[in-house]
Scaffold this active site. Structure first.
Site, short mmCIF file in Angstrom:
data_model
loop_
_atom_site.label_atom_id
_atom_site.label_comp_id
_atom_site.label_asym_id
_atom_site.label_seq_id
_atom_site.Cartn_x
_atom_site.Cartn_y
_atom_site.Cartn_z
N THR A 263 3.41 -5.05 7.68
CA THR A 263 2.28 -4.41 7.02
C THR A 263 2.75 -3.14 6.32
O THR A 263 3.56 -2.38 6.86
CB THR A 263 1.16 -4.05 8.01
OG1 THR A 263 0.63 -5.26 8.57
CG2 THR A 263 0.02 -3.30 7.33
N PHE A 265 1.65 0.44 4.69
CA PHE A 265 0.64 1.48 4.75
C PHE A 265 0.90 2.51 3.65
O PHE A 265 2.06 2.75 3.29
CB PHE A 265 0.67 2.19 6.11
CG PHE A 265 0.32 1.31 7.28
CD1 PHE A 265 -0.94 1.38 7.86
CD2 PHE A 265 1.25 0.43 7.82
CE1 PHE A 265 -1.25 0.59 8.95
CE2 PHE A 265 0.93 -0.37 8.91
CZ PHE A 265 -0.32 -0.29 9.48
#
Length: 363
Positions: A263, A265
């Site tokens: 992921t 960010f």
């Protein structure tokens, strides 16, 4: 233990104690230098931003390049981020807003980027994360923007369209999903709690291993861990941070379907970053509603030799069937070539917003 072994170990341990003493002295010397930087800025009326993303990235890259081992580069980055975090906190602990509660992957991303000396401020929604920084109650926000298997985080992208905040950094977090439960037998698990995205990331594993278990989506993996800790016969899918925070054993580790599940960010603040030498620039643009308009938008970037590393469309939300394009390019907006290309792009675009320039994530 033989005398020879004791003597050999004693000599090495004496060296370790000496090195630890030298490290302690050098760490405090570095902290004093960091304090002096703050004093010099204050003397010249530039005490504003104590966190300089480009400077931090340059330091970490230099250290990784100079590292000859045996410690891997990832450990060097972790150690020196913590050193920089502690030094920054001597001036003012940075307040970091993120999607809570404590124990989420967002907390792990915030800690990875800002270190454990930062003041963590968990929020109940991504909207609240943005508002916390916009209102001045936090210095920076850390928000998920895309996952390698599940794609873009729509709410983050929609909020980027309206916020005055700038992107000043990025964090790339390897996502390991674990099955957390107080049960010791998989056959006793009748419910699995997790965030919808984590359930999707473990879909095939659940089909194969727990096909009869009910899957219940909750607001966060931390909430899932809390539920599973309190309810017999249940489990949660969550990360290491949730397991540790809620004292919930990992019955099965690394259950994500995609082994490279990652992921990304974004770090948001009221400023972006200076040139670090290896940067990205993010922007939002829209094309006039005519044939070839998107090609015209991309042409200035192509002509200038600017590499585009992301292009994604989203509904504009203010008009039916109108779209905006989210673009990441390599380079900093203040570099002459990038600056000229963006100026040309502004002439073609119906709408253009520069979200910020920032260092590429240092692992």
């Amino acid at each position: 233990m033989s005398d020879d072994l004791q003597k050999a170990l004693a000599g090495v341990r004496t060296d370790i104690d000496r090195i630890d003493g030298e490290l302690l002295k050098l760490l405090n010397e570095r902290a004093r230098c960091a304090q002096r930087v703050g004093e010099i800025k204050a003397e010249h009326g530039e005490a504003g931003h104590i966190y300089r993303p480009e400077r931090e990235a340059q330091v970490l890259r230099r250290l990784q390049e100079a590292n000859s081992g045996p410690l891997p580069g990832e450990n060097i980055t972790f150690f020196f981020r913590e050193v920089m975090s502690a030094c920054l906190s001597l001036e003012e602990p940075l307040g970091i807003a993120f999607l809570g509660p404590l124990g989420t992957f967002s907390e792990s991303a915030a800690t990875k980027h800002f270190g454990h000396a930062a003041r963590l401020l968990p929020q109940s929604s991504i909207d609240d994360v943005f508002r916390e920084v916009e209102s001045g109650h936090a210095h920076y926000a850390v928000v998920p923007v895309e996952n390698s298997t599940e794609g873009a985080v729509g709410r983050t992208m929609d909020l980027l369209l309206a916020t005055p905040l700038k992107i000043c950094g990025e964090v790339v977090l390897r996502i390991h999903q674990n099955l957390l439960t107080n049960e010791t037998d998989l056959s006793k698990i009748s419910k699995v709690y997790s965030h919808a995205q984590s359930l999707a990331q473990c879909h095939e594993w659940l089909n194969r291993v727990l096909p009869k278990a009910q899957r219940i989506s909750v607001g966060s993996n931390a909430q899932a861990a809390q539920n599973a800790a309190a309810e017999p016969g249940t489990a949660a899918i969550a990360g290491e941070a949730a397991a540790a925070r809620y004292n919930l054993p990992k019955l099965v580790e690394n259950i994500e379907d995609e082994p490279n599940n990652t992921t990304r960010f974004l770090v948001l603040g009221k400023h972006d970053a200076g040139i670090s030498g290896r940067d990205k620039t993010s922007l939002i643009m829209s094309a006039p509603n005519r044939t070839g308009a998107l090609h015209e938008l991309l042409l200035p970037l192509s002509t200038a030799g600017v590499s585009m590393c992301r292009l994604e469309s989203r509904p504009a939300r203010n008009a039916l069937w109108e779209y905006v394009f989210y673009v990441d390019i390599e380079g900093h907006r203040d570099e002459p070539g990038i600056k000229a290309a963006l100026e040309k792009l502004a002439g073609y675009a119906a709408y253009l917003k520069i979200l910020g320039s920032y260092p590429v994530a240092v692992y």
